[in-house]
Scaffold this active site. Structure first.
Site, PDB file in Angstrom:
ATOM      1  N   SER A 446       0.937  -1.185   0.019  1.00 31.54           N
ATOM      2  CA  SER A 446      -0.006   0.002   0.099  1.00 31.54           C
ATOM      3  C   SER A 446       0.888   1.365  -0.090  1.00 31.54           C
ATOM      4  CB  SER A 446      -0.989   0.034   1.114  1.00 31.54           C
ATOM      5  OG  SER A 446      -1.960   0.994   1.056  1.00 31.54           O
ATOM      6  N   ASP A 498      -8.904  -4.400  -6.303  1.00 31.84           N
ATOM      7  CA  ASP A 498      -8.296  -3.702  -5.279  1.00 31.84           C
ATOM      8  C   ASP A 498      -8.611  -2.242  -5.762  1.00 31.84           C
ATOM      9  OD1 ASP A 498      -6.876  -2.300  -3.374  1.00 31.84           O
ATOM     10  OD2 ASP A 498      -4.972  -3.719  -3.556  1.00 31.84           O
TER      11      ASP A 498
END
Length: 675
Positions: A446, A498
């Protein structure tokens, strides 16, 4: 629809948003009215007790007041159900009904006070049933009043007065351009100030310094620019998202051409086999996940984590490990040890220090892969969120490689912080002194993936053999030239739908445009859209084929905004590039296109067999192009696919499958040789 205007200001609620709250309150009021009526009928001749006269009058007036409220709510409910999102005409009488409903709160408040006085009077000697009933009525009245006040506070728009004045001025074609420009400047300045106050309030628990104040202002400008050109209320966005999800599922279920995906590894000299990269990714993902410390370990092992960590929490870490930042009870370090399987002596440096643009990381020796691993933590605090949201661009120039590459501003500052620690504090020198033959690998998930990617770009000249594995990196990270350069040494891994790898300002603008378009042109009331959307999200089924004004229009016509869309725009959006930009009102910021780093492995859930007690999920992986992530996909998995434990599970599944295939292949070759 555009926000409703009452009391001379705009509110963050539409005239079609009263269906569900109105139906709920109507149900409560009808049950309440029936209960009071039954109570009054049963005890009609029993009001001779002390205080009985006041009780008789109280119940009669309450019945009349509740009947009036029920009539008002029924009218509000009926009117709110009329029309569509972009056609509020059938609901034009709703504000008058709301004024009436609000006026009824005054006698209700007075009567609630009267009920409190009667219940608290010690001289009252009526039946206990009557006293309890009145007490319940008083409590219900006050609960409804308190919830109404809370709802008013929630839907209050601090910019409501400014927006109403601004929209009215836009309709006045005779206004001087200088007056219009000044008005727009004032609205923009006020909006930025409001967003800044909201961000400060959300971050009230963290210590704020100059870096925070600069970030607050930058993020407030970003939010103001993004939300300033639409007149949508939150329920419009919810309706738009559920419509987009169903439309997207319909497209996926239709026969289509093969996706623009590379079936095999790129044919460059630096490219590795996909199976090898998946095996490496599965291995290094453990380091990226370990950087989260005990929150990840407890999430991955909710029932046993605390017991497993108990021994390590009471044990002191060795003095030769350089640890910076607070780690109470040794929880973070103990979790890192458990996740990575390393020993104390394998860690060169660990930093739990966390501020805005300064994120935790650790440096460790990975003897299995003979690598020095720099693992950067992802988003886990308010400071990290501020780093994520500092989404302006900043130049990055690499000597003898490229000039004027653009990168995410907040993430490059985080990368600069870690780069300074690694190089200036001698951390990497110490690591390579300990293991001079090892290669350097940078990993992260991330925010950590974005930081690791930019850090790898900075370190590449000093360490030519460097490799980087970026797991679920943010989409708006690198300009095209930088993204192409990183294909030599960075591998990005993305799971399913995602959201984060698809997050960039151009993609967000595209999402806003799609929401405005599909919401404005759907020919169904909002409550029907939301009802079917909730059923579809929870129970599945077939996507609803809502008719829209877009049906039957040719492709050229679809590039122009419809009248209903323009009604939802405070001023024209940068999404509509075909419109003129002659005035300041039509010149919001244009966001540069930023891309994902390196070569991209996209993992997709192929099929799943889910039962009550178990689930069997099969994944497939392939090389993909960055253009495959140019649109935000709406799905319940857009968040869960970003979770590190889900991604690690998928990688482990693929790695095990690859090993099994290699074993089967080897056995087949062995059998052939015997024959």
């Amino acid at each position: 629809m555009p926000g409703m205007v009452m009391f001379g200001r705009r509110w963050a609620i539409g005239s079609d948003d009263f269906v569900f709250p109105g139906a709920f309150e109507l149900f409560i009021r009808v049950i309440w009215w029936i209960g009071i009526l039954v109570l009054y009928s049963v005890h009609k001749g029993q009001f001779n007790c002390a205080g009985g006269g006041l009780l008789h009058s109280y119940l009669l007036v309450l019945l009349i007041l509740l009947a009036a409220i029920i009539c008002a709510l029924s009218s509000i409910l009926y009117i709110s159900m009329q029309g569509t999102i972009s056609n509020p005409g059938p609901r034009k009488s709703l504000p008058k009904l709301l004024y009436l409903r609000l006026a009824l709160y005054l006698p209700e408040l007075v009567w609630a006070v009267v009920g409190v006085i009667w219940v608290s009077d010690s001289s009252v000697s009526c039946e206990r049933t009557m006293i309890n009933a009145v007490f319940g009525t008083v409590i219900a009245s006050w609960v409804i009043i308190v919830f109404t006040v809370a709802a008013v506070v929630i839907v209050f728009d601090p910019l409501g007065g400014k927006k109403t004045l601004y929209v009215a001025s836009c309709g006045n074609r005779n206004m001087e351009s200088s007056q219009s420009g000044q008005l727009f400047y004032n609205v923009r300045k006020t909006a930025t100030r409001v967003w800044e106050k909201r961000i400060r309030l959300l971050c009230c628990c963290i210590v704020q310094d100059d870096d925070h104040r600069v970030a607050f202002t930058s993020i407030a400008e970003l939010f103001r620019a993004y939300f300033s050109d639409t007149d949508l209320v939150p329920s419009d966005v919810a309706a738009g998202l559920t419509l987009l999800h169903q439309e997207q599922d319909k497209v996926e279920n239709c026969p289509k051409e093969p996706e623009e995906v590379l079936i095999q590894s790129p044919t460059s000299p630096m490219a590795d086999d996909l199976d090898t990269e998946l095996e490496n990714a599965a291995h290094y993902m453990k380091f990226a996940a370990a950087a989260y410390g005990w929150p990840y370990y407890i999430m991955a092992n909710p029932f046993t984590a605390l017991c497993k960590l108990k021994g390590d929490c009471c044990r002191n870490s060795p003095t030769e490990t350089d640890i910076i930042g607070a780690d109470r009870l040794n929880m973070h370090f103990g979790s890192i040890l458990k996740i990575t399987g390393l020993q104390y002596r394998d860690f060169i440096h660990i930093s739990f220090h966390n501020k805005i643009f300064e994120i935790p990381f650790f440096v460790a020796l990975d003897h299995k892969k003979e690598a020095i691993v720099v693992a950067v933590r992802g988003t886990l605090s308010f400071e990290d969120i501020l780093t994520d949201l500092s989404a302006d661009t900043e130049n990055l120039t690499l000597e003898d490689v490229l000039e004027n590459g653009l990168v995410h501003k907040g993430i490059i500052q985080a990368a600069n912080y870690i780069y300074g620690k690694l190089m200036n504090d001698g951390i990497l020198d110490q690591a390579f002194t300990t293991a001079p033959e090892y290669k350097l690998v940078v990993v992260g998930h991330s925010l950590g993936a974005g930081t690791a990617s930019i850090l790898a770009v900075m370190l590449k000249n000093s360490f030519p053999a460097l490799r980087c594995y970026a797991f679920s990196p943010p989409g708006g990270l690198l300009s095209k030239s930088l993204a192409d350069y990183t294909k030599q040494f960075i591998v990005s891994v993305i799971l399913g739908k995602d959201l984060v790898p698809r997050l960039s300002m151009p993609n967000m603008e595209d999402l806003k445009r799609r929401i405005v378009r599909i919401v404005a042109n759907c020919n169904r009331p909002k409550y029907q859209i939301l009802l079917h959307g909730c059923w579809y999200e929870v129970f599945g089924g077939e996507p609803d084929n809502f008719p829209t004004e877009l049906d039957g229009r040719n492709q050229e016509a679809l590039t122009q905004p419809l009248l209903a869309e323009e009604s939802l725009m405070v001023h024209r959006s940068p999404s509509y590039t075909t419109l003129d930009d002659d005035t300041p009102l039509n010149s919001p910021p244009q966001y540069p296109h930023l891309f994902l780093p390196g070569r991209i492995i996209h993992i997709v859930e192929e099929n799943s067999t889910r039962r009550w007690c178990s689930s069997d999920v099969k994944y497939t992986a392939s090389w993909s192009k960055e253009t495959a992530f140019g649109t935000i996909l709406i799905s319940p998995k857009m968040i869960t696919d970003h979770m590190p434990e889900i991604l690690l599970k998928a990688l482990n599944s693929l790695a095990q499958e690859s090993v099994s295939c290699l074993s089967c292949r080897a056995q087949g070759d062995f059998s052939t040789n015997i024959v």
